[in-house]
Design a protein around this motif. Sequence first.
Motif, PDB file in Angstrom:
ATOM      1  N   MET A   9       0.829  -1.206   0.000  1.00 22.72           N
ATOM      2  CA  MET A   9       0.000   0.000   0.000  1.00 22.72           C
ATOM      3  C   MET A   9       0.868   1.263   0.000  1.00 22.72           C
ATOM      4  O   MET A   9       1.993   1.259   0.485  1.00 22.72           O
ATOM      5  N   ILE A  10       0.307   2.335  -0.511  1.00 14.95           N
ATOM      6  CA  ILE A  10       0.936   3.654  -0.363  1.00 14.95           C
ATOM      7  C   ILE A  10       0.403   4.198   0.961  1.00 14.95           C
ATOM      8  O   ILE A  10      -0.796   4.475   1.080  1.00 14.95           O
ATOM      9  N   VAL A  11       1.268   4.296   1.949  1.00 13.09           N
ATOM     10  CA  VAL A  11       0.819   4.689   3.290  1.00 13.09           C
ATOM     11  C   VAL A  11       1.023   6.197   3.459  1.00 13.09           C
ATOM     12  O   VAL A  11       2.144   6.683   3.454  1.00 13.09           O
ATOM     13  N   HIS A  12      -0.070   6.928   3.609  1.00 11.12           N
ATOM     14  CA  HIS A  12       0.027   8.380   3.817  1.00 11.12           C
ATOM     15  C   HIS A  12       0.341   8.685   5.270  1.00 11.12           C
ATOM     16  O   HIS A  12       0.977   9.689   5.569  1.00 11.12           O
ATOM     17  N   GLU A  13      -0.141   7.835   6.170  1.00  9.76           N
ATOM     18  CA  GLU A  13       0.043   8.034   7.602  1.00  9.76           C
ATOM     19  C   GLU A  13      -0.072   6.664   8.252  1.00  9.76           C
ATOM     20  O   GLU A  13      -0.986   5.906   7.928  1.00  9.76           O
ATOM     21  N   GLN A  14       0.862   6.366   9.176  1.00 10.02           N
ATOM     22  CA  GLN A  14       0.774   5.062   9.836  1.00 10.02           C
ATOM     23  C   GLN A  14      -0.194   5.112  11.016  1.00 10.02           C
ATOM     24  O   GLN A  14      -0.927   4.171  11.275  1.00 10.02           O
ATOM     25  N   GLU A  15      -0.231   6.262  11.724  1.00  2.00           N
ATOM     26  CA  GLU A  15      -1.133   6.387  12.881  1.00  2.00           C
ATOM     27  C   GLU A  15      -1.727   7.780  12.931  1.00  2.00           C
ATOM     28  O   GLU A  15      -0.990   8.721  13.188  1.00  2.00           O
ATOM     29  N   PRO A  16      -3.004   8.000  12.676  1.00  2.14           N
ATOM     30  CA  PRO A  16      -3.938   6.945  12.285  1.00  2.14           C
ATOM     31  C   PRO A  16      -3.624   6.409  10.893  1.00  2.14           C
ATOM     32  O   PRO A  16      -3.063   7.142  10.062  1.00  2.14           O
ATOM     33  N   TYR A  17      -4.018   5.163  10.668  1.00  2.00           N
ATOM     34  CA  TYR A  17      -3.647   4.473   9.429  1.00  2.00           C
ATOM     35  C   TYR A  17      -4.443   4.995   8.240  1.00  2.00           C
ATOM     36  O   TYR A  17      -5.673   4.919   8.223  1.00  2.00           O
ATOM     37  N   ASN A  18      -3.729   5.531   7.264  1.00  2.00           N
ATOM     38  CA  ASN A  18      -4.357   6.045   6.049  1.00  2.00           C
ATOM     39  C   ASN A  18      -3.541   5.571   4.860  1.00  2.00           C
ATOM     40  O   ASN A  18      -2.386   5.968   4.700  1.00  2.00           O
ATOM     41  N   ALA A  19      -4.142   4.728   4.034  1.00  2.00           N
ATOM     42  CA  ALA A  19      -3.375   4.095   2.966  1.00  2.00           C
ATOM     43  C   ALA A  19      -4.273   3.783   1.782  1.00  2.00           C
ATOM     44  O   ALA A  19      -5.465   3.543   1.939  1.00  2.00           O
ATOM     45  N   GLU A  20      -3.636   3.790   0.598  1.00  2.00           N
ATOM     46  CA  GLU A  20      -4.379   3.463  -0.616  1.00  2.00           C
ATOM     47  C   GLU A  20      -3.559   2.492  -1.458  1.00  2.00           C
ATOM     48  O   GLU A  20      -2.327   2.484  -1.385  1.00  2.00           O
ATOM     49  N   PRO A  21      -4.245   1.684  -2.269  1.00  2.00           N
ATOM     50  CA  PRO A  21      -3.508   0.753  -3.142  1.00  2.00           C
ATOM     51  C   PRO A  21      -2.857   1.477  -4.298  1.00  2.00           C
ATOM     52  O   PRO A  21      -3.276   2.574  -4.673  1.00  2.00           O
ATOM     53  N   ARG A  22      -1.851   0.847  -4.868  1.00  2.00           N
ATOM     54  CA  ARG A  22      -1.270   1.364  -6.105  1.00  2.00           C
ATOM     55  C   ARG A  22      -2.281   1.221  -7.234  1.00  2.00           C
ATOM     56  O   ARG A  22      -3.145   0.354  -7.191  1.00  2.00           O
ATOM     57  N   ARG A  23      -2.132   2.065  -8.242  1.00  2.00           N
ATOM     58  CA  ARG A  23      -3.085   2.045  -9.357  1.00  2.00           C
ATOM     59  C   ARG A  23      -3.193   0.655  -9.973  1.00  2.00           C
ATOM     60  O   ARG A  23      -4.283   0.181 -10.285  1.00  2.00           O
ATOM     61  N   SER A  24      -2.037   0.000 -10.162  1.00  5.48           N
ATOM     62  CA  SER A  24      -2.047  -1.296 -10.848  1.00  5.48           C
ATOM     63  C   SER A  24      -2.818  -2.329 -10.026  1.00  5.48           C
ATOM     64  O   SER A  24      -3.529  -3.175 -10.578  1.00  5.48           O
ATOM     65  N   ALA A  25      -2.724  -2.259  -8.694  1.00  5.84           N
ATOM     66  CA  ALA A  25      -3.436  -3.212  -7.835  1.00  5.84           C
ATOM     67  C   ALA A  25      -4.938  -2.989  -7.953  1.00  5.84           C
ATOM     68  O   ALA A  25      -5.735  -3.932  -7.989  1.00  5.84           O
ATOM     69  N   LEU A  26      -5.339  -1.737  -8.049  1.00  2.00           N
ATOM     70  CA  LEU A  26      -6.762  -1.400  -8.152  1.00  2.00           C
ATOM     71  C   LEU A  26      -7.318  -1.834  -9.505  1.00  2.00           C
ATOM     72  O   LEU A  26      -8.454  -2.300  -9.612  1.00  2.00           O
ATOM     73  N   ALA A  27      -6.484  -1.701 -10.535  1.00  2.00           N
ATOM     74  CA  ALA A  27      -6.938  -1.996 -11.899  1.00  2.00           C
ATOM     75  C   ALA A  27      -7.218  -3.479 -12.100  1.00  2.00           C
ATOM     76  O   ALA A  27      -7.939  -3.860 -13.008  1.00  2.00           O
ATOM     77  N   ALA A  28      -6.631  -4.304 -11.224  1.00  2.00           N
ATOM     78  CA  ALA A  28      -6.666  -5.743 -11.472  1.00  2.00           C
ATOM     79  C   ALA A  28      -8.007  -6.395 -11.158  1.00  2.00           C
ATOM     80  O   ALA A  28      -8.231  -7.543 -11.534  1.00  2.00           O
ATOM     81  N   HIS A  29      -8.907  -5.720 -10.431  1.00  2.00           N
ATOM     82  CA  HIS A  29     -10.139  -6.383  -9.969  1.00  2.00           C
ATOM     83  C   HIS A  29     -11.353  -5.475 -10.091  1.00  2.00           C
ATOM     84  O   HIS A  29     -11.284  -4.306  -9.702  1.00  2.00           O
TER      85      HIS A  29
END
Length: 361
Positions: A9-29
């Motif tokens: 994941m691309i982690v914007h903040e560890q605490e509180p946890y804020n993260a998003e998947p990479r584009r390629s991971a999102l595109a797969a499903h």
Amino acid sequence: MPETTRADMIVHEQEPYNAEPRRSALAAHLVTPVGTFYSRNHGPVPQVEVGAWRLQVEGLVDHPTSFSLADLQEAFPAHEVTATLQCAGARRADLLAVRDIPGEAPWGPGATSTARWVGVRLADVLGRCGLAPGAAHVGFEAPDRSSGLVEEVRYGGSIPLGKAQGPEVLLAWAMNGEALTPLHGAPVRVVVPGWIGARSVKWVERVVVSSDPSANYYQAKAYRLLPQEADPDVLVAGAGFALGPVALNCDLLSPEPGAVVEAGVQSLRGYAYAGDDRAVERVDVSTDGGRTWAQAALQQDDGPWAWCLWSCDVELSAGVTEVVVRAWDSTGALQPRSPADVWNPKGYVNNSWARASLTVE
Ligand code: MTE
């Protein structure tokens, strides 16, 4: 692996946890795996014991009632809805390139994911409790306390009664066929398809029917579209307007912007999404910076509340190619052209055309 140490994941903040998947991971499903689904938290993730959990329904109802999870499951039919959640801060990164937005994370397009949710209809629960005269809004309250605010705030928000009575709005306990994980709101969360993710309150413990929108910080002060000149450090209750239905949006997911690709036919892929009662009707793709456009093929077989994945085969020749993608919805609306047109002090709702440079070799 703990939910908050997902390496991909691309982690914007560890605490509180804020993260998003990479584009390629999102595109797969079409349906995003739980381990890939973005996560947006304003405070530490509470660990709520399912045995101790109750949902209190109160306010303008004839019969205030407290439900356990088993009560909900026994009293009401379960329903499944495939729905996309999108954070209002998705694609903020492009707004930051226009003008700084202090204190807000540079979310990309990955703050958008789709799951199959199972739960009971909020409408059924409200119907059982009986709506009293004056009922106009349905508020949700959660136990998590926000980090980094001057005010002591627990998370909450509300939706108008009309939306709350829609068959798509769930009190959900399962995601993609499994019990909700703590990160995504276990044991029960609200799912408000077609509305900004902020209204899909996780770990919900109180539903309060009232005559007015919730006075909670995240309804009255945050997740509002403020005029350009507003001071985001002095949030005034009721300023601007509260965000609700998701704006028409799209992005390129594959290849990643900045990628080096081979000359010849390339398949470009991404998502488009139109919130609430609108549908994506057309996605245009340009490989010459927006001078000429081709229409993408749309894949949207998962019902009206799920995003649409698009693909477009394009012929690329050596050099730098500027890809531009834009979507049209069923009202005939087209996305705004540039992030500068939609810049706002908290950096919400960047739904401008998606742009990416590719190096073709
Ligand atoms: N609910 C609670 N209790 N606390 C939160 O911080 N974040 C909201 C919403 N519900 C939040 C919440 C926001 S802003 C979004 S975009 C979605 O949850 C994200 O849901 P997810 O973490 O399951 O992806």
